[in-house]
Design a protein around this motif. Structure first.
Motif, PDB file in Angstrom:
ATOM      1  N   PHE A   1       0.837  -1.199   0.000  1.00  0.00           N
ATOM      2  CA  PHE A   1       0.000   0.000   0.000  1.00  0.00           C
ATOM      3  C   PHE A   1       0.873   1.250   0.000  1.00  0.00           C
ATOM      4  CE2 PHE A   1      -2.202   3.531   1.951  1.00  0.00           C
ATOM      5  CZ  PHE A   1      -3.424   3.530   1.306  1.00  0.00           C
ATOM      6  N   ALA A   2       1.895   1.270   0.842  1.00  0.00           N
ATOM      7  CA  ALA A   2       2.784   2.434   0.914  1.00  0.00           C
ATOM      8  C   ALA A   2       3.496   2.678  -0.405  1.00  0.00           C
ATOM      9  CB  ALA A   2       3.799   2.236   2.044  1.00  0.00           C
ATOM     10  N   LEU A   3       3.947   1.604  -1.046  1.00  0.00           N
ATOM     11  CA  LEU A   3       4.660   1.739  -2.327  1.00  0.00           C
ATOM     12  C   LEU A   3       3.760   2.304  -3.416  1.00  0.00           C
ATOM     13  CD1 LEU A   3       6.635  -1.633  -2.345  1.00  0.00           C
ATOM     14  CD2 LEU A   3       7.629   0.659  -2.196  1.00  0.00           C
ATOM     15  N   ASN A   4       2.460   2.050  -3.303  1.00  0.00           N
ATOM     16  CA  ASN A   4       1.506   2.522  -4.316  1.00  0.00           C
ATOM     17  C   ASN A   4       0.766   3.787  -3.899  1.00  0.00           C
ATOM     18  OD1 ASN A   4       1.125   0.362  -6.669  1.00  0.00           O
ATOM     19  ND2 ASN A   4       1.531  -0.757  -4.773  1.00  0.00           N
ATOM     20  N   SER A   5       1.205   4.414  -2.821  1.00  0.00           N
ATOM     21  CA  SER A   5       0.453   5.531  -2.247  1.00  0.00           C
ATOM     22  C   SER A   5       0.618   6.843  -3.010  1.00  0.00           C
ATOM     23  CB  SER A   5       0.891   5.752  -0.793  1.00  0.00           C
ATOM     24  OG  SER A   5       2.261   6.149  -0.747  1.00  0.00           O
ATOM     25  N   GLU A   6       1.631   6.930  -3.846  1.00  0.00           N
ATOM     26  CA  GLU A   6       1.926   8.165  -4.588  1.00  0.00           C
ATOM     27  C   GLU A   6       2.115   9.344  -3.642  1.00  0.00           C
ATOM     28  OE1 GLU A   6      -0.953   8.785  -7.637  1.00  0.00           O
ATOM     29  OE2 GLU A   6      -0.392   6.974  -8.744  1.00  0.00           O
ATOM     30  N   THR A   7       2.657   9.047  -2.478  1.00  0.00           N
ATOM     31  CA  THR A   7       3.024  10.086  -1.514  1.00  0.00           C
ATOM     32  C   THR A   7       4.536  10.287  -1.564  1.00  0.00           C
ATOM     33  OG1 THR A   7       3.352   8.468   0.249  1.00  0.00           O
ATOM     34  CG2 THR A   7       1.138   9.400   0.012  1.00  0.00           C
ATOM     35  N   PRO A   8       5.042  11.409  -1.042  1.00  0.00           N
ATOM     36  CA  PRO A   8       6.503  11.581  -0.998  1.00  0.00           C
ATOM     37  C   PRO A   8       7.200  10.439  -0.257  1.00  0.00           C
ATOM     38  CG  PRO A   8       5.423  13.677  -0.594  1.00  0.00           C
ATOM     39  CD  PRO A   8       4.335  12.647  -0.626  1.00  0.00           C
ATOM     40  N   ALA A   9       6.614  10.011   0.863  1.00  0.00           N
ATOM     41  CA  ALA A   9       7.216   8.906   1.607  1.00  0.00           C
ATOM     42  C   ALA A   9       7.167   7.617   0.803  1.00  0.00           C
ATOM     43  CB  ALA A   9       6.488   8.716   2.940  1.00  0.00           C
ATOM     44  N   GLY A  10       6.077   7.400   0.095  1.00  0.00           N
ATOM     45  CA  GLY A  10       5.959   6.207  -0.732  1.00  0.00           C
ATOM     46  C   GLY A  10       6.968   6.193  -1.861  1.00  0.00           C
TER      47      GLY A  10
ATOM     48  N   ALA B   1      21.881  -1.458   7.508  1.00  0.00           N
ATOM     49  CA  ALA B   1      22.047  -1.271   8.951  1.00  0.00           C
ATOM     50  C   ALA B   1      20.676  -1.249   9.605  1.00  0.00           C
ATOM     51  CB  ALA B   1      22.786   0.037   9.247  1.00  0.00           C
ATOM     52  N   GLU B   2      20.650  -1.425  10.932  1.00  0.00           N
ATOM     53  CA  GLU B   2      19.388  -1.380  11.661  1.00  0.00           C
ATOM     54  C   GLU B   2      18.727  -0.019  11.541  1.00  0.00           C
ATOM     55  OE1 GLU B   2      17.590  -2.077  16.165  1.00  0.00           O
ATOM     56  OE2 GLU B   2      19.604  -2.795  15.667  1.00  0.00           O
ATOM     57  N   THR B   3      19.550   1.026  11.478  1.00  0.00           N
ATOM     58  CA  THR B   3      18.978   2.367  11.313  1.00  0.00           C
ATOM     59  C   THR B   3      18.252   2.490   9.988  1.00  0.00           C
ATOM     60  OG1 THR B   3      21.120   3.116  10.461  1.00  0.00           O
ATOM     61  CG2 THR B   3      20.670   3.503  12.797  1.00  0.00           C
ATOM     62  N   ASP B   4      18.739   1.785   8.967  1.00  0.00           N
ATOM     63  CA  ASP B   4      18.067   1.790   7.673  1.00  0.00           C
ATOM     64  C   ASP B   4      16.695   1.137   7.795  1.00  0.00           C
ATOM     65  OD1 ASP B   4      18.006   2.102   4.708  1.00  0.00           O
ATOM     66  OD2 ASP B   4      17.949  -0.078   4.772  1.00  0.00           O
ATOM     67  N   LEU B   5      16.598   0.058   8.555  1.00  0.00           N
ATOM     68  CA  LEU B   5      15.321  -0.611   8.744  1.00  0.00           C
ATOM     69  C   LEU B   5      14.348   0.275   9.510  1.00  0.00           C
ATOM     70  CD1 LEU B   5      16.583  -4.202   9.646  1.00  0.00           C
ATOM     71  CD2 LEU B   5      15.523  -3.472   7.510  1.00  0.00           C
ATOM     72  N   THR B   6      14.850   0.984  10.514  1.00  0.00           N
ATOM     73  CA  THR B   6      14.002   1.910  11.267  1.00  0.00           C
ATOM     74  C   THR B   6      13.463   2.997  10.353  1.00  0.00           C
ATOM     75  OG1 THR B   6      15.287   1.498  13.270  1.00  0.00           O
ATOM     76  CG2 THR B   6      13.917   3.477  13.241  1.00  0.00           C
ATOM     77  N   ALA B   7      14.321   3.524   9.508  1.00  0.00           N
ATOM     78  CA  ALA B   7      13.900   4.573   8.573  1.00  0.00           C
ATOM     79  C   ALA B   7      12.892   4.032   7.568  1.00  0.00           C
ATOM     80  CB  ALA B   7      15.116   5.143   7.858  1.00  0.00           C
ATOM     81  N   THR B   8      13.086   2.790   7.132  1.00  0.00           N
ATOM     82  CA  THR B   8      12.154   2.176   6.190  1.00  0.00           C
ATOM     83  C   THR B   8      10.779   2.006   6.825  1.00  0.00           C
ATOM     84  OG1 THR B   8      13.975   0.983   5.129  1.00  0.00           O
ATOM     85  CG2 THR B   8      11.758   0.183   4.702  1.00  0.00           C
ATOM     86  N   ALA B   9      10.755   1.564   8.072  1.00  0.00           N
ATOM     87  CA  ALA B   9       9.478   1.421   8.780  1.00  0.00           C
ATOM     88  C   ALA B   9       8.772   2.769   8.890  1.00  0.00           C
ATOM     89  CB  ALA B   9       9.714   0.823  10.163  1.00  0.00           C
ATOM     90  N   GLU B  10       9.523   3.817   9.133  1.00  0.00           N
ATOM     91  CA  GLU B  10       8.930   5.151   9.222  1.00  0.00           C
ATOM     92  C   GLU B  10       8.341   5.580   7.884  1.00  0.00           C
ATOM     93  OE1 GLU B  10      11.965   7.721  10.687  1.00  0.00           O
ATOM     94  OE2 GLU B  10      11.856   6.948  12.748  1.00  0.00           O
ATOM     95  N   LEU B  11       8.994   5.208   6.788  1.00  0.00           N
ATOM     96  CA  LEU B  11       8.464   5.553   5.466  1.00  0.00           C
ATOM     97  C   LEU B  11       7.148   4.815   5.203  1.00  0.00           C
ATOM     98  CD1 LEU B  11      11.705   5.562   3.267  1.00  0.00           C
ATOM     99  CD2 LEU B  11      10.320   7.542   3.933  1.00  0.00           C
ATOM    100  N   VAL B  12       7.096   3.545   5.570  1.00  0.00           N
ATOM    101  CA  VAL B  12       5.852   2.785   5.399  1.00  0.00           C
ATOM    102  C   VAL B  12       4.730   3.441   6.199  1.00  0.00           C
ATOM    103  CG1 VAL B  12       4.719   0.556   5.771  1.00  0.00           C
ATOM    104  CG2 VAL B  12       7.090   0.616   4.975  1.00  0.00           C
ATOM    105  N   ASP B  13       5.052   3.848   7.419  1.00  0.00           N
ATOM    106  CA  ASP B  13       4.074   4.500   8.283  1.00  0.00           C
ATOM    107  C   ASP B  13       3.644   5.838   7.691  1.00  0.00           C
ATOM    108  OD1 ASP B  13       2.465   5.211  10.392  1.00  0.00           O
ATOM    109  OD2 ASP B  13       4.052   5.209  11.895  1.00  0.00           O
ATOM    110  N   ASN B  14       4.609   6.661   7.303  1.00  0.00           N
ATOM    111  CA  ASN B  14       4.302   7.997   6.781  1.00  0.00           C
ATOM    112  C   ASN B  14       3.540   7.941   5.466  1.00  0.00           C
ATOM    113  OD1 ASN B  14       5.599   9.129   8.968  1.00  0.00           O
ATOM    114  ND2 ASN B  14       7.543   9.413   7.893  1.00  0.00           N
ATOM    115  N   ALA B  15       3.741   6.861   4.706  1.00  0.00           N
ATOM    116  CA  ALA B  15       3.027   6.712   3.436  1.00  0.00           C
ATOM    117  C   ALA B  15       1.624   6.135   3.620  1.00  0.00           C
ATOM    118  CB  ALA B  15       3.826   5.816   2.492  1.00  0.00           C
ATOM    119  N   GLY B  16       1.243   5.860   4.856  1.00  0.00           N
ATOM    120  CA  GLY B  16      -0.118   5.413   5.143  1.00  0.00           C
ATOM    121  C   GLY B  16      -0.315   3.918   5.235  1.00  0.00           C
TER     122      GLY B  16
END
Length: 347
Positions: free
Chosen positions: A266-275, A288-303
């Motif tokens: 859903f996040a990848l198809n959201s057409e949002t900046p985060a997506g 790195a683990e920080t990369d995974l944390t940032a990725t989770a935040e992008l999924v969240d921010n993209a809805g």
């Protein structure tokens, strides 16, 4: 989700755990008897998979899982006026199929832990684990056939069709890992095949073995289907944000494997900046683990997180509507409590 030793204070949760424990107590002796019929090497791996022994053959107190699927079989049978004993062979068969799929999934995903201990393949080797999974699958049909129940033949056909759906769902899931253009609709179809199909069949088998009419059987099947898809949404959320101490898997495990799960797609198809930012780097391995944390935040921010929450709630409501339409004469409270339990987001 391991069953806690002390029930939660909430009455519905307590009722759900009690139903799971009752199902496990009823199914376990028949399941052990069935597994005892396997060849020695396969029997050893199967016993380990179910948590009965450790890798050396010593008695183990490890949880063998929630027993959700066999519980649904037994409760569905009782809901339409049958008995748990009538549906016991179907419940055992469903649990065998479920564990066949878990063993194979762990090999495919190279997951090192399940239920808070090493996976079967990591202990006994991938080849032996695959063969053990095959043995469980074959055993499932045999258990139903040996019951000589009037619904045995149709039950075997249903179970075989369901396994084909499970396999197709897994194949599609694997194919998604190589694609950057997965849309939400096809991801939902994959989840229906991989997860919802077996829960739907569990409820349908219970109804069939109790002799329910087609209308009630179909509503119970739909109850299981919608519950299964809701469960997958919650499982996907836990695969990103779940507590490893509870899930038994590493934090961000699905993101590390770059899985195309429901909230991610859903996040990848959201057409949002985060997506769009998520899409730009999701096909690259995490560094790195920080990369995974940032990725989770992008999924969240993209809805993605909010969408899966909403979908799980909608599907739970639909499932309960089908349960009500089935006109259960017993066990409605237990089925309702189970539905709420398995769609909690903190288990």
């Amino acid at each position: 989700m391991a069953t806690p030793e002390v029930f939660p204070q909430a009455a519905p949760a307590r009722r759900a755990y009690q139903a799971l424990n009752e199902a496990r107590d009823r199914v376990d002796p028949a399941l052990r008897s069935a597994v005892d019929a396997l060849p020695e090497d396969m029997r050893h791996i199967a016993r380990y998979q179910f948590g009965w022994i450790d890798e050396h053959g010593g008695v183990s107190e490890t949880s063998g899982g929630k027993a959700l699927r066999p519980a649904l079989v037994l409760l569905a049978a009782e809901a339409v006026g049958g008995t748990a004993e009538q549906a016991l062979p179907a419940a055992v068969a469903v649990e065998l199929v479920h564990n066949f799929s878990l063993i194979h999934d762990d090999v495919i995903d190279t997951d090192a832990t399940r239920r808070h201990r090493p996976t079967a393949w990591s202990v006994f080797g991938a080849s032996a684990a695959i063969l053990a999974g095959d043995s469980l699958l074959s055993l499932a049909s045999g258990v139903i056939a040996d019951s000589e129940h009037p619904a045995a033949l149709s039950g075997i056909r249903l179970l075989n069709t369901t396994v084909q759906e499970l396999v197709q769902g897994q194949v599609t899931d694997l194919a998604f890992e190589q694609r950057d253009d997965v849309d939400v609709a096809e991801c939902q179809r994959m989840a229906e095949a991989k997860t919802a199909a077996l829960l739907a069949s569990a409820c349908e088998l219970g109804a069939r073995f109790a002799g329910a009419d087609p209308r009630r059987t179909e509503h119970l099947r739909r109850f299981g289907h919608d519950l299964g898809l809701a469960f997958q949404h919650v499982d996907d959320l836990l695969g990103i944000w779940g507590d490893p101490d509870t899930t038994g898997k590493p934090a961000y495990s699905d993101l590390y494997a770059r899985k195309k799960t429901l909230p991610v797609v859903f996040a990848l198809n959201s057409e949002t900046p985060a997506g769009r930012r998520l899409a730009a780097h999701y096909h690259h391995p995490p560094n790195a683990e920080t990369d995974l944390t940032a990725t989770a935040e992008l999924v969240d921010n993209a809805g993605g997180r909010a969408w899966s929450h909403t979908q799980a709630d909608r599907l739970l409501t639909s499932a309960l509507d089908h349960l009500d339409a089935a006109g259960p004469t017993a066990r409605a409270e237990e089925l309702t409590a189970l539905a709420h339990l398995v769609t909690q987001r903190d288990h």
